[in-house]
Design an enzyme around this catalytic site. Structure first.
Site, PDB file in Angstrom:
ATOM      1  N   SER A 145       0.816  -1.218   0.000  1.00 29.40           N
ATOM      2  CA  SER A 145       0.000   0.000   0.000  1.00 29.40           C
ATOM      3  C   SER A 145       0.847   1.264   0.000  1.00 29.40           C
ATOM      4  CB  SER A 145      -0.966  -0.037   1.185  1.00 29.40           C
ATOM      5  OG  SER A 145      -1.880   1.038   1.137  1.00 29.40           O
ATOM      6  N   ASP A 164      -1.047   1.780  -3.999  1.00 29.20           N
ATOM      7  CA  ASP A 164      -1.841   0.697  -4.590  1.00 29.20           C
ATOM      8  C   ASP A 164      -3.248   1.143  -4.944  1.00 29.20           C
ATOM      9  OD1 ASP A 164      -2.748   0.885  -1.940  1.00 29.20           O
ATOM     10  OD2 ASP A 164      -3.277  -1.236  -1.850  1.00 29.20           O
ATOM     11  N   THR A 188       0.698  -3.711  12.127  1.00 33.37           N
ATOM     12  CA  THR A 188       1.665  -4.509  11.360  1.00 33.37           C
ATOM     13  C   THR A 188       3.103  -4.388  11.842  1.00 33.37           C
ATOM     14  OG1 THR A 188       1.831  -2.688   9.762  1.00 33.37           O
ATOM     15  CG2 THR A 188       0.278  -4.462   9.253  1.00 33.37           C
TER      16      THR A 188
END
Length: 555
Positions: A69, A283, A513
């Site tokens: 992303s 993205d 993440t």
């Protein structure tokens, strides 16, 4: 599959995609995301899991998207897409994390345990769509994904370089042909076609002009807009830059995340004062707008602004077509500017829900409304329409029969516009291209100049910071991530700091993440917001195990 076949699968995994690192990687808000060189074994294993997921869903198609992303180019990632085009079911995130992190020696037994746990019928056919972004590591990872699918006798279909929202769209269409055609051309036909049909009903008027400058973040979204611009028939004049040429690096000093967080224009932006501009992310699932004012300062119109624009216009169309029985609501996260929430509730009179950060949480909350608008402040969002909303609006548009009373020509015309708005919406996930067209449609319909759009309300100055920590899991939150429950004493310290500032608000939350804690602060002045953010970051550093350089307070 017979045991002998499975042994070949795991022998191949050890040989071609061995787990060479002890780094623990977690399936977070948007899948796995880390340095690309740590991901080959993970992506191969997710190919195995995608086949299992497809079979649990009776052979319906699922998706795998290779992308990181808005992260910089050395990173990459993978996320799975469920058959309805939505994010992977939350209960499977732990399964994905477990499979990604087991040793090579335990891969066979763990996979067998998962197959038994989810009661997958391994005799069924399995279908997996695979897409990737423009990173130089994406082709290799996409190949690993396909090999994982093939290893468990699934059927992969590779779409090559596509935006993340396109892949979500393809998966949805493959499983529900009423939604559209699962090809890139089918995507353009539905979404861009609806925009053009909308524009043909509404000539340009007022202060709106069709010129729009777009930063493509040197990623796939800009490349797809370059294709789309040729078919717009003059309805929108796109001036694209940061398309990946001339050595431009993905998301480096450009893109939606850079513009939002730095609150400065992207590299390559050459704008006249008051020229409308937008920035996508790498993205193509985020978008923010911005412009340069007469003082040469950038003014940001982020996801909150897009959400209020769309919610206000859709509510206006609902009233115009006599469909007041269809309820509309807006979903935000803690990152939403406090001024936007006040504007929505007090001026637009639209109900607002606040949920945890992450598309899966917003998407689920938006489904509670007949029409649910959801956006994160970072520019990731979309609009959802219930089956009832679709049916009633199309009924009014088609034959003038409302479920309550017969509609007149003006109501039918409004309903027809709303049908086009719904068709240009990618309802599976946030989509920068779709959201760009939606925003342009709303601005055109209202004859709005970008500066007039910005004057709807005044954002409180805000600041976001990222802080490295030893373990992000020491931070726990509640109240849609607006309050800290651990470590002990942190929320009390934040409350003390916030109380010093007019219109002060601040919160912290762990990344989904990485071992990073994100800090958000807003106050009545830029200096106050910057100082509050730095002070809160200092508290996190002291109480939550910060590492690296200590936060620096503004001079």
């Amino acid at each position: 599959m017979p045991p002998s076949s499975l042994r070949v699968v795991y022998a191949f995994a050890r040989e071609m995609y061995p787990k060479n690192s002890d780094v623990f990687i977690q399936y977070g808000t948007a899948g796995f995301r880390t340095k690309a060189n740590l991901l080959e074994h993970v992506v191969y294993r997710m190919g195995l899991l995608a086949v299992i997921r497809s079979r649990v869903k009776n052979g319906r198609t699922v998706g795998m998207m290779i992308t990181a992303s808005h992260n910089l180019e050395p990173d990459n990632g993978v996320k799975l897409v469920d058959p309805d085009g939505e994010m992977l079911e939350e209960s499977w995130e732990e399964i994905a994390t477990r499979l990604a992190n087991v040793s090579d020696n335990d891969l066979e037994s763990t996979t067998a345990e998962i197959i038994k746990q989810v009661n997958a019928d391994m005799s069924l056919k399995a279908s997996v769509f695979i897409g990737m972004d423009t990173r130089y590591t994406s082709p290799r990872l996409a190949a690993a994904a396909a090999n994982g699918v093939i290893a468990l006798k699934g059927t992969p279909k590779e779409f090559g370089i596509v935006t993340t929202p396109m892949l979500h769209f393809f998966v949805k269409c493959r499983n529900d042909n009423r939604y559209g055609t699962p090809t890139e051309e089918g995507y353009y036909d539905k979404i861009v076609g609806a925009f053009k049909a909308f524009c043909q009903k509404l000539p340009v008027f007022g202060d709106y002009n069709t010129t729009l400058y777009v930063d493509g973040a040197n990623g796939v979204g800009g490349k797809k807009l370059n294709i789309i611009k040729k078919s717009l028939d003059g309805e929108l004049d796109l001036h694209l830059f940061n398309l990946g040429g001339n050595g431009g690096k993905l998301n480096l000093n450009c893109g939606a995340d850079f513009v939002k967080v730095s609150q400065s224009p992207p590299a390559g932006a050459e704008l006249a004062p008051l020229q409308r501009a937008a920035a996508l992310d790498g993205d193509g699932d985020r978008i923010v707008y911005y412009y340069i004012d007469h003082n040469n300062e950038m003014q940001l119109l982020d996801g909150d602004r897009i959400a209020t624009l769309l919610a206000g216009y859709i509510a206006e169309l609902l009233r115009a077509c006599g469909a007041s029985h269809i309820n509309i609501g807006l979903v935000q996260t803690a990152y939403a500017n406090g001024a936007s929430t006040k504007y929505i509730t007090e001026h637009l009179k639209v109900p607002v829900s606040c949920v945890k950060t992450g598309v899966k949480h917003l998407h689920r909350a938006a489904q509670a409304f007949d029409i649910g608008v959801y956006f994160e402040a970072n520019g990731h969002g979309t609009v959802l329409y219930s089956d009832r909303a679709h049916a009633d609006i199309r009924s009014i548009a088609r034959d003038g029969v409302n479920v309550i009373v017969r509609s007149d020509p003006e109501q039918r015309a409004a309903a027809q516009l709303l049908c086009h708005v719904a068709d240009m919406t990618n309802q599976t996930v946030g989509d920068a291209v779709s959201d760009l067209l939606l925003a342009e449609a709303a601005l055109r319909a209202r004859g709005l100049h970008v500066a007039r759009w910005a004057r709807a309300y005044r954002d409180l100055p805000c600041r976001q910071l990222k802080l490295l920590v030893e373990d992000r899991n020491v931070i726990s939150t509640t109240d849609a991530e607006r309050k800290c429950t651990s470590p002990e004493g942190l929320q009390t310290k934040i409350d003390e700091l916030v109380a010093k500032y007019n219109s002060g608000r601040a919160f912290v939350r762990p990344s989904g993440t990485e071992d990073i804690v994100r800090v958000y602060a807003e106050a009545d002045t830029r200096t106050a917001a910057d100082t509050l953010a730095a002070e809160v970051a200092q508290a996190v550093f002291d109480l939550a195990g910060g590492r690296g350089e200590r936060p620096v307070l503004p001079a």
